[in-house]
Write an enzyme that holds these catalytic residues in place. Structure first.
Site, PDB file in Angstrom:
ATOM      1  N   ARG A  38       0.829  -1.220   0.000  1.00  0.00           N
ATOM      2  CA  ARG A  38       0.000   0.000   0.000  1.00  0.00           C
ATOM      3  C   ARG A  38       0.862   1.269   0.000  1.00  0.00           C
ATOM      4  O   ARG A  38       0.519   2.246   0.667  1.00  0.00           O
ATOM      5  CB  ARG A  38      -0.935   0.042   1.221  1.00  0.00           C
ATOM      6  CG  ARG A  38      -2.004  -1.013   1.226  1.00  0.00           C
ATOM      7  CD  ARG A  38      -3.111  -0.665   0.254  1.00  0.00           C
ATOM      8  NE  ARG A  38      -3.871  -1.850  -0.108  1.00  0.00           N
ATOM      9  CZ  ARG A  38      -4.984  -2.241   0.505  1.00  0.00           C
ATOM     10  NH1 ARG A  38      -5.465  -1.527   1.475  1.00  0.00           N
ATOM     11  NH2 ARG A  38      -5.600  -3.318   0.120  1.00  0.00           N
ATOM     12  N   ASP A  95      -6.388  -4.100  -7.542  1.00  0.00           N
ATOM     13  CA  ASP A  95      -6.896  -4.717  -6.312  1.00  0.00           C
ATOM     14  C   ASP A  95      -7.045  -6.219  -6.537  1.00  0.00           C
ATOM     15  O   ASP A  95      -7.232  -6.665  -7.664  1.00  0.00           O
ATOM     16  CB  ASP A  95      -8.240  -4.122  -5.898  1.00  0.00           C
ATOM     17  CG  ASP A  95      -8.540  -4.453  -4.440  1.00  0.00           C
ATOM     18  OD1 ASP A  95      -7.986  -3.785  -3.552  1.00  0.00           O
ATOM     19  OD2 ASP A  95      -9.289  -5.418  -4.184  1.00  0.00           O
ATOM     20  N   TYR A 173     -13.690 -13.712   0.445  1.00  0.00           N
ATOM     21  CA  TYR A 173     -14.436 -12.486   0.091  1.00  0.00           C
ATOM     22  C   TYR A 173     -15.718 -12.822  -0.673  1.00  0.00           C
ATOM     23  O   TYR A 173     -16.760 -12.209  -0.479  1.00  0.00           O
ATOM     24  CB  TYR A 173     -13.579 -11.551  -0.777  1.00  0.00           C
ATOM     25  CG  TYR A 173     -12.643 -10.679   0.026  1.00  0.00           C
ATOM     26  CD1 TYR A 173     -13.129  -9.692   0.881  1.00  0.00           C
ATOM     27  CD2 TYR A 173     -11.279 -10.822  -0.064  1.00  0.00           C
ATOM     28  CE1 TYR A 173     -12.280  -8.888   1.620  1.00  0.00           C
ATOM     29  CE2 TYR A 173     -10.410 -10.022   0.667  1.00  0.00           C
ATOM     30  CZ  TYR A 173     -10.922  -9.058   1.510  1.00  0.00           C
ATOM     31  OH  TYR A 173     -10.080  -8.269   2.243  1.00  0.00           O
TER      32      TYR A 173
HETATM   33  C1  LIG Z   1      -1.695  -4.612  -3.559  1.00  0.00           C
HETATM   34  C2  LIG Z   1      -2.997  -3.829  -3.453  1.00  0.00           C
HETATM   35  C3  LIG Z   1      -4.194  -4.345  -2.909  1.00  0.00           C
HETATM   36  N1  LIG Z   1      -5.137  -3.349  -2.958  1.00  0.00           N
HETATM   37  C4  LIG Z   1      -4.584  -2.213  -3.482  1.00  0.00           C
HETATM   38  C5  LIG Z   1      -3.253  -2.499  -3.853  1.00  0.00           C
HETATM   39  C6  LIG Z   1      -2.414  -1.483  -4.616  1.00  0.00           C
HETATM   40  C7  LIG Z   1      -1.014  -1.501  -4.623  1.00  0.00           C
HETATM   41  C8  LIG Z   1      -0.306  -1.066  -3.332  1.00  0.00           C
HETATM   42  O1  LIG Z   1      -0.160  -1.898  -2.432  1.00  0.00           O
HETATM   43  O2  LIG Z   1       0.168   0.074  -3.274  1.00  0.00           O
HETATM   44  C9  LIG Z   1      -5.261  -0.922  -3.719  1.00  0.00           C
HETATM   45  C10 LIG Z   1      -6.355  -0.554  -2.783  1.00  0.00           C
HETATM   46  N2  LIG Z   1      -7.449  -1.327  -2.453  1.00  0.00           N
HETATM   47  C11 LIG Z   1      -8.277  -0.607  -1.609  1.00  0.00           C
HETATM   48  C12 LIG Z   1      -7.704   0.652  -1.390  1.00  0.00           C
HETATM   49  C13 LIG Z   1      -8.308   1.769  -0.558  1.00  0.00           C
HETATM   50  C14 LIG Z   1      -9.487   2.388  -1.202  1.00  0.00           C
HETATM   51  C15 LIG Z   1      -9.293   3.662  -2.009  1.00  0.00           C
HETATM   52  O3  LIG Z   1      -8.218   4.166  -2.219  1.00  0.00           O
HETATM   53  O4  LIG Z   1     -10.311   4.207  -2.440  1.00  0.00           O
HETATM   54  C16 LIG Z   1      -6.499   0.706  -2.109  1.00  0.00           C
HETATM   55  C17 LIG Z   1      -5.534   1.845  -2.225  1.00  0.00           C
HETATM   56  C18 LIG Z   1      -9.566  -1.085  -1.099  1.00  0.00           C
HETATM   57  C19 LIG Z   1      -9.534  -2.408  -0.415  1.00  0.00           C
HETATM   58  N3  LIG Z   1      -9.277  -3.609  -1.031  1.00  0.00           N
HETATM   59  C20 LIG Z   1      -9.296  -4.613  -0.095  1.00  0.00           C
HETATM   60  C21 LIG Z   1      -9.558  -4.046   1.173  1.00  0.00           C
HETATM   61  C22 LIG Z   1      -9.627  -4.802   2.490  1.00  0.00           C
HETATM   62  C23 LIG Z   1     -11.038  -5.058   2.890  1.00  0.00           C
HETATM   63  C24 LIG Z   1     -11.201  -5.870   4.172  1.00  0.00           C
HETATM   64  O5  LIG Z   1     -10.999  -7.085   4.132  1.00  0.00           O
HETATM   65  O6  LIG Z   1     -11.572  -5.268   5.195  1.00  0.00           O
HETATM   66  C25 LIG Z   1      -9.740  -2.660   0.984  1.00  0.00           C
HETATM   67  C26 LIG Z   1     -10.085  -1.624   2.006  1.00  0.00           C
HETATM   68  C27 LIG Z   1      -9.006  -6.025  -0.429  1.00  0.00           C
HETATM   69  C28 LIG Z   1      -7.565  -6.224  -0.657  1.00  0.00           C
HETATM   70  N4  LIG Z   1      -6.804  -5.644  -1.648  1.00  0.00           N
HETATM   71  C29 LIG Z   1      -5.512  -6.062  -1.575  1.00  0.00           C
HETATM   72  C30 LIG Z   1      -5.432  -6.997  -0.530  1.00  0.00           C
HETATM   73  C31 LIG Z   1      -4.194  -7.778  -0.174  1.00  0.00           C
HETATM   74  C32 LIG Z   1      -3.312  -7.028   0.760  1.00  0.00           C
HETATM   75  C33 LIG Z   1      -3.861  -6.889   2.155  1.00  0.00           C
HETATM   76  O7  LIG Z   1      -3.909  -7.890   2.881  1.00  0.00           O
HETATM   77  O8  LIG Z   1      -4.252  -5.770   2.503  1.00  0.00           O
HETATM   78  C34 LIG Z   1      -6.692  -7.087   0.066  1.00  0.00           C
HETATM   79  C35 LIG Z   1      -7.099  -7.959   1.237  1.00  0.00           C
HETATM   80  C36 LIG Z   1      -4.371  -5.731  -2.456  1.00  0.00           C
END
Ligand SMILES: Cc1c2[nH]c(c1CCC(=O)O)Cc1[nH]c(c(CCC(=O)O)c1C)Cc1[nH]c(c(CCC(=O)O)c1C)Cc1[nH]c(c(CCC(=O)O)c1C)C2
Length: 377
Positions: A38, A95, A173
């Site tokens: 992230r 994502d 999920y």
């Molecule tokens: C690698 C990656 C992910 N998501 C994003 C990236 C972008 C690249 C980076 O890391 O910079 C963007 C990425 N994805 C998201 C965001 C935030 C939302 C936004 O910016 O509007 C960003 C920057 C949204 C997101 N997407 C997800 C969640 C978690 C939900 C939960 O289980 O409570 C969330 C909040 C699912 C997700 N997404 C991801 C994972 C694996 C890593 C981890 O364990 O966190 C998971 C579980 C992977």
């Protein structure tokens, strides 16, 4: 996009900083490479500004937007202060939930809440709602396009990492319908519907293999597989429902790269809270095992027996400490892992309320302390 666009040679700029790739392969380095999960995230004001008012998955489907969000933190393409930190690798903005979408599921990103599936899988019969055969180029070609564009725009400054969610994490999920603390709906399937669970996990694995191959063909120079929901499994369930698929993915991606005459790329497996599976993970065809902060660096080295490089694992919350304290914590971490076969990272992603300055202090401390250690040897 023309199908052929996905396989033509891309004439990418020559890679200048290959420290991350060398560390992944266990080779000598001048400093320990560092990147953050992230790293292009909501803790950065410029990221919040670019994302403001835009639908998350619409952004994911725009190669230009993904490229810009990736580059914001990666290189000095933009005037200061947009160029942030000297990270040694970049990860494509996307994502893990684009894969369930490719299988035909509706996924929305609810601001402030996270991902939501309006119609999650409830019973094994619901598997019929999934596309039996996924045309990965058609469904996920936008990610490949983003990777190719970003690889060019990075100008070889740092390598580009592609990624995917692992089958168990995606399955959870798809059944939970969003984030969960217990994962009890998805675990119910494992205990009550083991055959349907394996069917779904196999289906996800097949798509993931094609997806990762497409990412490499498009220009990804390393791949990370996120098994974020390992912590809710016990060792026996992990061995049955997660590990075989993680292994299958790495083996098949490597075989297929070879068959296509493409160079191998380092693969990283990050099974969050999967400390109980460390020995097995280090024998799963991945070059690198990513660690969360619950594992002691020296014990991780012992348990993985020099078979793999390690990545991690500072507690992200340590970024709330002062710069001086961050530097001390990093020093202890780098000494614990040693400088060979090591990629510094956090044990999970940067949280949105964290101070970008602290991320900068983390990166600087990794470079400074590792250089000092290497010069001493
Ligand atoms: C690698 C990656 C992910 N998501 C994003 C990236 C972008 C690249 C980076 O890391 O910079 C963007 C990425 N994805 C998201 C965001 C935030 C939302 C936004 O910016 O509007 C960003 C920057 C949204 C997101 N997407 C997800 C969640 C978690 C939900 C939960 O289980 O409570 C969330 C909040 C699912 C997700 N997404 C991801 C994972 C694996 C890593 C981890 O364990 O966190 C998971 C579980 C992977």
């Amino acid at each position: 996009m023309e199908k052929n666009d996905l396989i033509v040679p891309k004439d990418f700029p020559e890679l200048k900083n290959d420290t991350f790739l060398r560390a992944a392969r266990g080779e000598e380095v001048e400093h320990v490479p560092v990147w953050c999960m992230r790293q292009a995230g909501r803790y950065l004001p410029e990221f919040r500004e670019s994302r403001a008012g835009k639908d998350f998955f619409e952004t994911c489907r725009s190669p230009e937007a993904c490229c810009e969000l990736t580059l914001q933190v990666s290189i000095d393409l933009f005037p200061q202060p947009l160029r942030r930190f000297p990270f040694d690798a970049s990860i494509i903005f996307s994502d893990i939930l684009v894969v369930p979408q490719a299988l035909g599921m509706d996924v929305q990103m609810s601001p402030g809440k996270g991902p939501v599936f309006p119609e999650p899988l409830k019973e094994p019969d619901d598997l019929q709602r999934l596309r039996p055969k996924v045309d990965v180029d058609a469904e996920l070609g936008y990610v490949f396009k983003a990777i190719t564009l970003t690889r060019h725009k990075l100008e070889g400054k740092v390598p580009l990492i592609g990624f995917t969610g692992a089958p168990w994490t995606l399955m959870s999920y798809m059944i939970e319908g969003g984030g969960s603390t217990t994962h009890s709906k998805a675990k119910r399937w494992l205990y009550r519907h083991p055959e349907a669970s394996h069917k779904l996990l196999r289906q996800l694995t097949d798509v993931i293999v094609e997806y990762l191959l497409g990412q490499v063909k498009a220009g990804a120079q390393a791949l990370q597989v996120f098994e974020s929901h390992t912590g809710c499994l016990g060792p026996a369930e992990f061995k049955e429902f997660s590990l075989p698929y993680l292994r299958d993915i790495a083996r098949r991606v490597k075989d297929k790269l070879k068959d296509s005459g493409l160079d191998n790329v380092p693969m990283i497996v990050f099974a969050k809270d999967g400390h109980y599976g460390l020995e097995e993970l280090s024998q799963s065809h991945y070059e690198v095992v990513g660690l969360d902060w619950t594992v002691d660096p020296r014990s991780a080295r012992e348990r993985t027996g020099g078979r793999v490089s390690l990545q991690g694992n500072m507690d992200p919350c340590a970024l709330y400490a002062t710069k001086e304290r961050i530097s001390e914590i990093v020093k202890t971490m780098v000494e614990g892992f040693g400088t060979r076969g090591y990629i510094a990272n956090l044990g999970h992603g940067v949280y949105p309320d964290m101070d970008p300055e602290s991320v900068g202090a983390f990166v600087e401390a990794v470079h400074t302390h590792s250089r000092q250690l290497l010069n001493r040897n």
